[in-house]
Design a protein around this motif. Structure first.
Motif, PDB file in Angstrom:
ATOM      1  N   ALA A   6       3.772  62.488   3.374  1.00 35.36           N
ATOM      2  CA  ALA A   6       4.131  63.780   3.210  1.00 35.36           C
ATOM      3  C   ALA A   6       5.998  64.044   3.254  1.00 35.36           C
ATOM      4  CB  ALA A   6       4.120  64.825   3.726  1.00 35.36           C
ATOM      5  N   LEU A  10       9.083  65.235   0.711  1.00 42.87           N
ATOM      6  CA  LEU A  10       9.838  65.691   1.242  1.00 42.87           C
ATOM      7  C   LEU A  10      11.249  65.304   0.489  1.00 42.87           C
ATOM      8  CD1 LEU A  10       8.131  67.349   4.613  1.00 42.87           C
ATOM      9  CD2 LEU A  10       8.309  68.185   2.420  1.00 42.87           C
ATOM     10  N   ALA A  60       6.650  69.807  -2.792  1.00 45.08           N
ATOM     11  CA  ALA A  60       7.164  70.035  -1.497  1.00 45.08           C
ATOM     12  C   ALA A  60       5.660  70.606  -0.582  1.00 45.08           C
ATOM     13  CB  ALA A  60       8.253  71.077  -0.526  1.00 45.08           C
ATOM     14  N   ALA A  61       5.285  71.297  -2.646  1.00 46.66           N
ATOM     15  CA  ALA A  61       3.853  72.310  -1.728  1.00 46.66           C
ATOM     16  C   ALA A  61       2.356  70.737  -1.425  1.00 46.66           C
ATOM     17  CB  ALA A  61       3.610  73.012  -2.230  1.00 46.66           C
ATOM     18  N   ALA A  63       2.987  67.744   0.022  1.00 40.61           N
ATOM     19  CA  ALA A  63       3.650  67.442   0.800  1.00 40.61           C
ATOM     20  C   ALA A  63       2.580  67.739   2.105  1.00 40.61           C
ATOM     21  CB  ALA A  63       4.776  67.717   1.370  1.00 40.61           C
ATOM     22  N   GLY A  64       2.703  68.987   2.278  1.00 38.17           N
ATOM     23  CA  GLY A  64       1.774  70.145   2.518  1.00 38.17           C
ATOM     24  C   GLY A  64       0.333  70.124   2.237  1.00 38.17           C
ATOM     25  N   VAL A  65      -0.099  69.624   1.430  1.00 36.43           N
ATOM     26  CA  VAL A  65      -1.616  69.653   1.346  1.00 36.43           C
ATOM     27  C   VAL A  65      -1.947  67.677   1.458  1.00 36.43           C
ATOM     28  CG1 VAL A  65      -3.297  68.500  -0.908  1.00 36.43           C
ATOM     29  CG2 VAL A  65      -1.636  70.869  -1.395  1.00 36.43           C
ATOM     30  N   VAL A  67      -0.385  66.696   4.247  1.00 39.32           N
ATOM     31  CA  VAL A  67      -0.966  66.742   6.011  1.00 39.32           C
ATOM     32  C   VAL A  67      -1.869  67.798   6.662  1.00 39.32           C
ATOM     33  CG1 VAL A  67       0.239  68.151   7.887  1.00 39.32           C
ATOM     34  CG2 VAL A  67       1.866  66.582   6.336  1.00 39.32           C
ATOM     35  N   ALA A  68      -2.370  68.618   5.611  1.00 46.59           N
ATOM     36  CA  ALA A  68      -2.955  69.813   5.816  1.00 46.59           C
ATOM     37  C   ALA A  68      -4.479  69.439   5.742  1.00 46.59           C
ATOM     38  CB  ALA A  68      -3.238  70.835   4.755  1.00 46.59           C
ATOM     39  N   ALA A  82      -8.553  71.911   0.636  1.00 44.67           N
ATOM     40  CA  ALA A  82      -7.756  70.784   0.122  1.00 44.67           C
ATOM     41  C   ALA A  82      -8.261  69.180   0.234  1.00 44.67           C
ATOM     42  CB  ALA A  82      -7.701  70.656   1.837  1.00 44.67           C
ATOM     43  N   TYR A  86      -5.663  67.737  -2.941  1.00 46.66           N
ATOM     44  CA  TYR A  86      -4.712  66.810  -2.456  1.00 46.66           C
ATOM     45  C   TYR A  86      -5.511  65.233  -3.690  1.00 46.66           C
ATOM     46  CZ  TYR A  86      -4.561  62.303  -0.323  1.00 46.66           C
ATOM     47  OH  TYR A  86      -4.070  60.610   0.996  1.00 46.66           O
TER      48      TYR A  86
END
Length: 140
Positions: A6, A10, A60-61, A63-65, A67-68, A82, A86
């Motif tokens: 992530a 980022l 960036a989204a 990266a969010g995926v 982490v989620a 998710a 991913y």
């Protein structure tokens, strides 16, 4: 591993955002930056700032995926969604990484600085990200 992946995405998103607002590394001006990161014909310009911001937000989204998905706290229906996002992210990086080694895909870029940088750095980085995503998925 998820945090490292992530963070890497980022950083890449941040670089794209910086390009949108006039940062020119690894070039020295817009034309040399375009030569190094687009694979376009000489004299090509960078895409509009809005498009570059959109690309930055998409990365960036991603990266969010990561982490989620890796948090393991998602319940139905979010966990399967998710996981699907991913796997799609991993597929995008795998396809982009492999494309760098298919001559027909980048024929228009032959002879540009991008072509060399793509084979040395950009495509291997995409393959490394895809491999990291696969390992992280298997561990999660």
């Amino acid at each position: 591993m998820a945090i490292g992946l992530a963070a890497l995405l980022l950083a890449i998103a941040g670089l794209h955002l910086a390009w949108a607002f006039g940062f020119r590394w690894p070039g020295t001006d817009e034309l040399s930056l375009a030569d190094k990161v687009l694979g376009a014909r000489p004299g090509a310009r960078m895409p509009p700032a809005g498009l570059t911001v959109f690309v930055s937000l998409a990365i960036a989204a991603g990266a969010g995926v990561i982490v989620a998905f890796s948090a393991q706290t998602l319940d139905w229906p979010w966990r399967p969604l998710a996981a699907g996002a991913y796997l799609m992210l991993a597929g995008v990086f795998l396809a982009r990484g492999l494309a760098g080694f298919v001559p027909a895909v980048w024929r228009r870029a032959e002879g540009t600085a991008f072509h060399r940088l793509n084979q040395l750095y950009y495509s291997p980085l995409c393959l490394l990200i895809a491999a990291g995503l696969a390992v992280n998925f298997a561990l999660g």
